[in-house]
Design an enzyme around this catalytic site. Sequence first.
Site, PDB file in Angstrom:
ATOM      1  N   ARG A 121       0.851  -1.193   0.000  1.00  0.00           N
ATOM      2  CA  ARG A 121       0.000   0.000   0.000  1.00  0.00           C
ATOM      3  C   ARG A 121       0.889   1.246   0.000  1.00  0.00           C
ATOM      4  O   ARG A 121       1.040   1.934   1.001  1.00  0.00           O
ATOM      5  CB  ARG A 121      -0.919  -0.020   1.217  1.00  0.00           C
ATOM      6  CG  ARG A 121      -1.976  -1.133   1.193  1.00  0.00           C
ATOM      7  CD  ARG A 121      -3.042  -0.848   0.155  1.00  0.00           C
ATOM      8  NE  ARG A 121      -4.031  -1.911   0.034  1.00  0.00           N
ATOM      9  CZ  ARG A 121      -5.154  -1.986   0.742  1.00  0.00           C
ATOM     10  NH1 ARG A 121      -5.406  -1.088   1.671  1.00  0.00           N
ATOM     11  NH2 ARG A 121      -6.013  -2.954   0.529  1.00  0.00           N
ATOM     12  N   GLN A 126      -0.703   2.229  -6.182  1.00  0.00           N
ATOM     13  CA  GLN A 126      -2.160   2.335  -6.053  1.00  0.00           C
ATOM     14  C   GLN A 126      -2.880   1.823  -7.288  1.00  0.00           C
ATOM     15  O   GLN A 126      -3.924   1.166  -7.178  1.00  0.00           O
ATOM     16  CB  GLN A 126      -2.554   3.783  -5.773  1.00  0.00           C
ATOM     17  CG  GLN A 126      -2.248   4.241  -4.355  1.00  0.00           C
ATOM     18  CD  GLN A 126      -2.667   5.678  -4.116  1.00  0.00           C
ATOM     19  OE1 GLN A 126      -2.903   6.440  -5.053  1.00  0.00           O
ATOM     20  NE2 GLN A 126      -2.766   6.066  -2.852  1.00  0.00           N
ATOM     21  N   ASP A 129      -3.258  -2.044  -7.283  1.00  0.00           N
ATOM     22  CA  ASP A 129      -3.821  -2.643  -6.078  1.00  0.00           C
ATOM     23  C   ASP A 129      -5.170  -3.308  -6.372  1.00  0.00           C
ATOM     24  O   ASP A 129      -6.217  -2.651  -6.391  1.00  0.00           O
ATOM     25  CB  ASP A 129      -3.973  -1.553  -5.012  1.00  0.00           C
ATOM     26  CG  ASP A 129      -4.402  -2.091  -3.657  1.00  0.00           C
ATOM     27  OD1 ASP A 129      -4.754  -3.281  -3.578  1.00  0.00           O
ATOM     28  OD2 ASP A 129      -4.382  -1.316  -2.682  1.00  0.00           O
ATOM     29  N   SER A 132      -7.983  -3.063  -3.534  1.00  0.00           N
ATOM     30  CA  SER A 132      -8.728  -1.809  -3.494  1.00  0.00           C
ATOM     31  C   SER A 132      -9.742  -1.729  -4.629  1.00  0.00           C
ATOM     32  O   SER A 132     -10.899  -1.347  -4.420  1.00  0.00           O
ATOM     33  CB  SER A 132      -7.773  -0.616  -3.564  1.00  0.00           C
ATOM     34  OG  SER A 132      -7.018  -0.507  -2.377  1.00  0.00           O
ATOM     35  N   TYR A 229      -3.437   1.477   9.504  1.00  0.00           N
ATOM     36  CA  TYR A 229      -4.088   0.340  10.149  1.00  0.00           C
ATOM     37  C   TYR A 229      -3.976   0.468  11.664  1.00  0.00           C
ATOM     38  O   TYR A 229      -2.969   0.909  12.193  1.00  0.00           O
ATOM     39  CB  TYR A 229      -3.444  -0.975   9.685  1.00  0.00           C
ATOM     40  CG  TYR A 229      -3.728  -1.311   8.256  1.00  0.00           C
ATOM     41  CD1 TYR A 229      -4.949  -1.874   7.890  1.00  0.00           C
ATOM     42  CD2 TYR A 229      -2.788  -1.057   7.266  1.00  0.00           C
ATOM     43  CE1 TYR A 229      -5.223  -2.182   6.574  1.00  0.00           C
ATOM     44  CE2 TYR A 229      -3.060  -1.358   5.932  1.00  0.00           C
ATOM     45  CZ  TYR A 229      -4.275  -1.925   5.602  1.00  0.00           C
ATOM     46  OH  TYR A 229      -4.546  -2.220   4.287  1.00  0.00           O
TER      47      TYR A 229
END
Length: 374
Positions: A121, A126, A129, A132, A229
């Site tokens: 990440r 991006q 990914d 996602s 996270y």
Amino acid sequence: MKIAVLKERSPGETRVAATPETVKKFIALGTQVAVESGAGEHASISDDAFGDAGATTGDLASTVKDADIVLGIQAPDVELLNGAKPGAWVAALFNPFQNGDLVEAYAKAGLEALSMEFMPRITRAQSMDVLSSQSNLAGYKAVLTAADTYGRAFPMMMTAAGTVQAAKCFIMGVGVAGLQAIATARRLGAQVSATDVRSATKEQIESLGAKAIFVTDVEGIEGEGAGGYATEMSDEYKAAQAKLVSEHIAKQDIVITTALIPGRAAPVLITDEQIATMKPGSVIYDLAVAQGGNVEGSKPDDMVERHGVKIMGYANTPAHLAADTSALFARNHFNFLSAFWDKEAGKPELDEEIGDAIRLTKGGEVVSERLKGA
């Protein structure tokens, strides 16, 4: 350089790892693309569409023969890859923590397994990914499915016969899927609220017009790890959060749960006792049902009714929007390989940061540090 795209064989899997759009882009890089006949059938892509884009189509053997790279959604069994070049790359979803035998088989076969769900990440990754891109549409589909199952309207309606009250929708977990679920429920006219253990998500919830449900009178999260996270919560916070959520769930018509922990079973967010407090006819959609479930008693692809509440969740929610999820997954694949394309060599050369993160096997061995530490 030959890229092979196989027909998915996992039960319920309707997606395909390439589209005519990405086939054209790969061919522009100087590759050959072979697509197994029928690979795009469930995603509304015909063999002719792949052929018009420049791909060859044929049976499994001809598709895999001499392939340098194999693209998939779910990682294919090793037996399906007979004929690929030694050391061929296979980029797909491996679910490596649960599929250790499959990873070992790839190592034994001398194949290089690239686990797309291990994509780091980071900003430059991006566009690669897959978690996602797929979660975004999964959050959307979860709300639509719950709305279809719910026996009442979502928006408030003023009629000559009286007023229909807006449905109350609660989103638990505000990652990519949760944010899209909030946006979708809002577009449908529901009163939306949401919660997450990460305090940083409160602003995101409110920016979408939903009400943030957070504990405010006790010390909460001790710290937030890399990528936002959550790390650990105090016992006092856990107790206060459970009480707040229980009180809130009892007033809701729709609940969407989205919490997943990489490499571990999904955390239980809603207990049977909490379900019993909800109104008859309410609906819970458990997006984590395939990983053990966020809701006590939920079962993949099975409608469960407890205390008058309908509990549901598809084992593979993105597969229920195959055309769009395939298009996004295929672009993730192309963005990944093209970012490392060496024009002189005519093939991709992975760097350490991303290559080491997603590579599971190489040279006959399991090389992933994440798997070794699991």
